[in-house]
Write a protein that holds these residues in place. Structure first.
Motif, PDB file in Angstrom:
ATOM      1  N   VAL A  84       0.756  -1.200   0.174  1.00  0.00           N
ATOM      2  CA  VAL A  84       0.075   0.494  -0.059  1.00  0.00           C
ATOM      3  C   VAL A  84       0.949   1.265  -0.017  1.00  0.00           C
ATOM      4  CG1 VAL A  84      -1.245   1.309   1.424  1.00  0.00           C
ATOM      5  CG2 VAL A  84      -2.076  -0.939   0.385  1.00  0.00           C
ATOM      6  N   LEU A  85       2.049   0.984   0.742  1.00  0.00           N
ATOM      7  CA  LEU A  85       2.718   2.480   1.068  1.00  0.00           C
ATOM      8  C   LEU A  85       3.779   2.319  -0.322  1.00  0.00           C
ATOM      9  CD1 LEU A  85       4.534   2.114   4.344  1.00  0.00           C
ATOM     10  CD2 LEU A  85       2.999   4.003   3.890  1.00  0.00           C
ATOM     11  N   TRP A  86       4.132   1.556  -0.771  1.00  0.00           N
ATOM     12  CA  TRP A  86       4.698   1.741  -2.404  1.00  0.00           C
ATOM     13  C   TRP A  86       3.884   2.704  -3.464  1.00  0.00           C
ATOM     14  CZ3 TRP A  86       9.082   0.866  -4.433  1.00  0.00           C
ATOM     15  CH2 TRP A  86       9.800   0.748  -5.752  1.00  0.00           C
ATOM     16  N   LEU A  87       2.303   2.086  -3.339  1.00  0.00           N
ATOM     17  CA  LEU A  87       1.819   2.066  -4.381  1.00  0.00           C
ATOM     18  C   LEU A  87       0.817   3.677  -4.190  1.00  0.00           C
ATOM     19  CD1 LEU A  87      -0.699  -0.666  -5.143  1.00  0.00           C
ATOM     20  CD2 LEU A  87       0.975   0.053  -6.284  1.00  0.00           C
ATOM     21  N   THR A  88       0.850   4.257  -2.698  1.00  0.00           N
ATOM     22  CA  THR A  88       0.561   5.404  -2.272  1.00  0.00           C
ATOM     23  C   THR A  88       1.881   6.633  -2.501  1.00  0.00           C
ATOM     24  OG1 THR A  88       0.480   4.740  -0.336  1.00  0.00           O
ATOM     25  CG2 THR A  88      -1.830   4.137  -1.251  1.00  0.00           C
ATOM     26  N   ALA A  89       2.497   5.879  -2.564  1.00  0.00           N
ATOM     27  CA  ALA A  89       3.747   7.300  -2.944  1.00  0.00           C
ATOM     28  C   ALA A  89       3.493   8.246  -3.452  1.00  0.00           C
ATOM     29  CB  ALA A  89       5.188   6.072  -2.863  1.00  0.00           C
ATOM     30  N   PRO A  90       2.968   7.617  -4.697  1.00  0.00           N
ATOM     31  CA  PRO A  90       2.833   9.253  -5.824  1.00  0.00           C
ATOM     32  C   PRO A  90       2.366  10.004  -5.307  1.00  0.00           C
ATOM     33  CG  PRO A  90       2.781   7.288  -6.681  1.00  0.00           C
ATOM     34  CD  PRO A  90       2.676   6.801  -5.271  1.00  0.00           C
ATOM     35  N   ALA A  91       1.294   8.984  -4.733  1.00  0.00           N
ATOM     36  CA  ALA A  91      -0.362  10.148  -3.460  1.00  0.00           C
ATOM     37  C   ALA A  91       0.626  10.802  -3.148  1.00  0.00           C
ATOM     38  CB  ALA A  91      -1.377   9.422  -2.736  1.00  0.00           C
ATOM     39  N   PHE A  92       1.615  11.050  -1.892  1.00  0.00           N
ATOM     40  CA  PHE A  92       2.141  11.939  -0.737  1.00  0.00           C
ATOM     41  C   PHE A  92       2.724  12.548  -2.100  1.00  0.00           C
ATOM     42  CE2 PHE A  92       1.749   7.864   1.432  1.00  0.00           C
ATOM     43  CZ  PHE A  92       0.623   8.632   2.806  1.00  0.00           C
ATOM     44  N   GLY A  93       3.376  12.472  -3.319  1.00  0.00           N
ATOM     45  CA  GLY A  93       4.497  13.496  -3.154  1.00  0.00           C
ATOM     46  C   GLY A  93       3.410  14.121  -3.689  1.00  0.00           C
TER      47      GLY A  93
ATOM     48  N   THR B 191       1.910  16.542  -0.781  1.00  0.00           N
ATOM     49  CA  THR B 191       2.978  16.972  -0.535  1.00  0.00           C
ATOM     50  C   THR B 191       3.385  18.481  -0.999  1.00  0.00           C
ATOM     51  OG1 THR B 191       4.507  15.911  -0.760  1.00  0.00           O
ATOM     52  CG2 THR B 191       3.417  15.747   1.184  1.00  0.00           C
ATOM     53  N   GLY B 192       3.395  18.422  -2.188  1.00  0.00           N
ATOM     54  CA  GLY B 192       4.288  18.838  -4.007  1.00  0.00           C
ATOM     55  C   GLY B 192       5.793  18.629  -3.508  1.00  0.00           C
ATOM     56  N   HIS B 193       6.155  17.910  -3.630  1.00  0.00           N
ATOM     57  CA  HIS B 193       7.812  18.052  -3.610  1.00  0.00           C
ATOM     58  C   HIS B 193       7.615  15.742  -3.923  1.00  0.00           C
ATOM     59  CE1 HIS B 193       8.387  21.074  -1.346  1.00  0.00           C
ATOM     60  NE2 HIS B 193       7.698  20.424   0.218  1.00  0.00           N
ATOM     61  N   SER B 194       7.932  15.656  -5.625  1.00  0.00           N
ATOM     62  CA  SER B 194       7.793  14.786  -6.097  1.00  0.00           C
ATOM     63  C   SER B 194       9.027  13.536  -5.689  1.00  0.00           C
ATOM     64  CB  SER B 194       8.200  14.759  -7.526  1.00  0.00           C
ATOM     65  OG  SER B 194       8.939  15.458  -7.762  1.00  0.00           O
ATOM     66  N   GLU B 195       9.549  14.213  -4.696  1.00  0.00           N
ATOM     67  CA  GLU B 195      11.010  13.735  -4.068  1.00  0.00           C
ATOM     68  C   GLU B 195      10.255  12.359  -2.951  1.00  0.00           C
ATOM     69  OE1 GLU B 195      11.042  16.801  -4.072  1.00  0.00           O
ATOM     70  OE2 GLU B 195      12.448  17.682  -4.914  1.00  0.00           O
ATOM     71  N   ILE B 196       9.188  12.836  -2.547  1.00  0.00           N
ATOM     72  CA  ILE B 196       8.942  11.812  -1.815  1.00  0.00           C
ATOM     73  C   ILE B 196       8.436  11.079  -1.856  1.00  0.00           C
ATOM     74  CG2 ILE B 196       6.502  11.752  -0.578  1.00  0.00           C
ATOM     75  CD1 ILE B 196       8.799  13.914   1.207  1.00  0.00           C
ATOM     76  N   THR B 197       7.537  10.415  -3.221  1.00  0.00           N
ATOM     77  CA  THR B 197       7.723   9.378  -3.729  1.00  0.00           C
ATOM     78  C   THR B 197       8.465   8.533  -3.777  1.00  0.00           C
ATOM     79  OG1 THR B 197       6.025  10.523  -5.264  1.00  0.00           O
ATOM     80  CG2 THR B 197       6.868   8.082  -6.124  1.00  0.00           C
ATOM     81  N   ALA B 198       9.981   8.868  -4.295  1.00  0.00           N
ATOM     82  CA  ALA B 198      10.765   7.698  -4.292  1.00  0.00           C
ATOM     83  C   ALA B 198      11.504   7.041  -2.824  1.00  0.00           C
ATOM     84  CB  ALA B 198      12.171   8.462  -5.240  1.00  0.00           C
ATOM     85  N   VAL B 199      11.705   8.472  -1.792  1.00  0.00           N
ATOM     86  CA  VAL B 199      11.769   8.081  -0.636  1.00  0.00           C
ATOM     87  C   VAL B 199      10.577   7.131   0.324  1.00  0.00           C
ATOM     88  CG1 VAL B 199      12.246   8.942   1.864  1.00  0.00           C
ATOM     89  CG2 VAL B 199      12.992  10.371  -0.287  1.00  0.00           C
ATOM     90  N   GLY B 200       9.498   7.693   0.045  1.00  0.00           N
ATOM     91  CA  GLY B 200       7.881   6.582   1.176  1.00  0.00           C
ATOM     92  C   GLY B 200       8.612   5.377   0.139  1.00  0.00           C
ATOM     93  N   ARG B 201       8.717   5.187  -1.329  1.00  0.00           N
ATOM     94  CA  ARG B 201       9.170   3.403  -2.011  1.00  0.00           C
ATOM     95  C   ARG B 201      10.190   3.395  -0.566  1.00  0.00           C
ATOM     96  NH1 ARG B 201       6.975   4.335  -7.639  1.00  0.00           N
ATOM     97  NH2 ARG B 201       4.741   4.023  -6.633  1.00  0.00           N
TER      98      ARG B 201
END
Length: 169
Positions: free
Chosen positions: A72-81, A84-94
């Protein structure tokens, strides 16, 4: 002391923008860990009449739910990015998805050690895993790895915690 020193070094070196990215990522990471345990580790420690297979049942539950949570975290990481307005959150979240599972599984072992009143072992395991974090994070930040230093430090910390906790119990 190590925690304070490493935070000061990391915060100063990263600056507000990159340190803020780490802070947001850690907030999501720790929220995921704390809520996913559902109080079961406390139950494991405090239940006076714990069934013989109680720890194994919680471990099986954490293993299953933890892997599901990782997905779920892997799949929703882009939503967190996006949120938050920071696309880097996607890679970090994954990157932080798997350590959530490591932490969940490790907490069963540390919970059982606490139940057995082996606080010195739990303290040593937690201190060593925290030191592993600093030994990775601080040098990587000093080598200009930016926010990846603290993120990889957390990955190493949770890996060491899992290894030591499972080995000790």
């Amino acid at each position: 002391a190590l925690s304070l020193i490493s935070v000061l070094i990391i915060a100063r070196r990263l600056g507000p923008a990159n340190y803020g990215l780490v802070a947001v990522s850690m907030g999501i990471f720790y929220f995921s860990i704390w809520t996913s345990q559902l109080g079961l580790v406390v139950y494991l420690i405090r239940q006076p009449n714990l069934r013989e297979d109680g720890a194994e049942q919680i471990l099986a539950f954490f293993s299953t739910v933890g892997l599901g949570l990782c997905a779920v975290l892997w799949l929703t990481a882009p939503a967190f990015g996006w949120w938050t307005g920071h696309s880097e959150i996607t890679a970090v979240g994954r990157w932080l998805a798997l350590p959530v599972w490591f932490e969940m599984v490790a907490r069963v072992s540390t919970g059982m050690l606490e139940r057995e009143l082996k606080f010195a072992e739990v303290g040593m395991i937690e201190a060593l895993s925290q030191c592993a974090n600093y030994l990775v994070a601080v040098p990587l930040v000093l080598l200009n790895w930016s926010y990846w230093g603290p993120i990889l430090g957390i990955v190493v910390q949770c890996s060491v915690l899992l290894f030591l906790a499972r080995r000790a119990h």
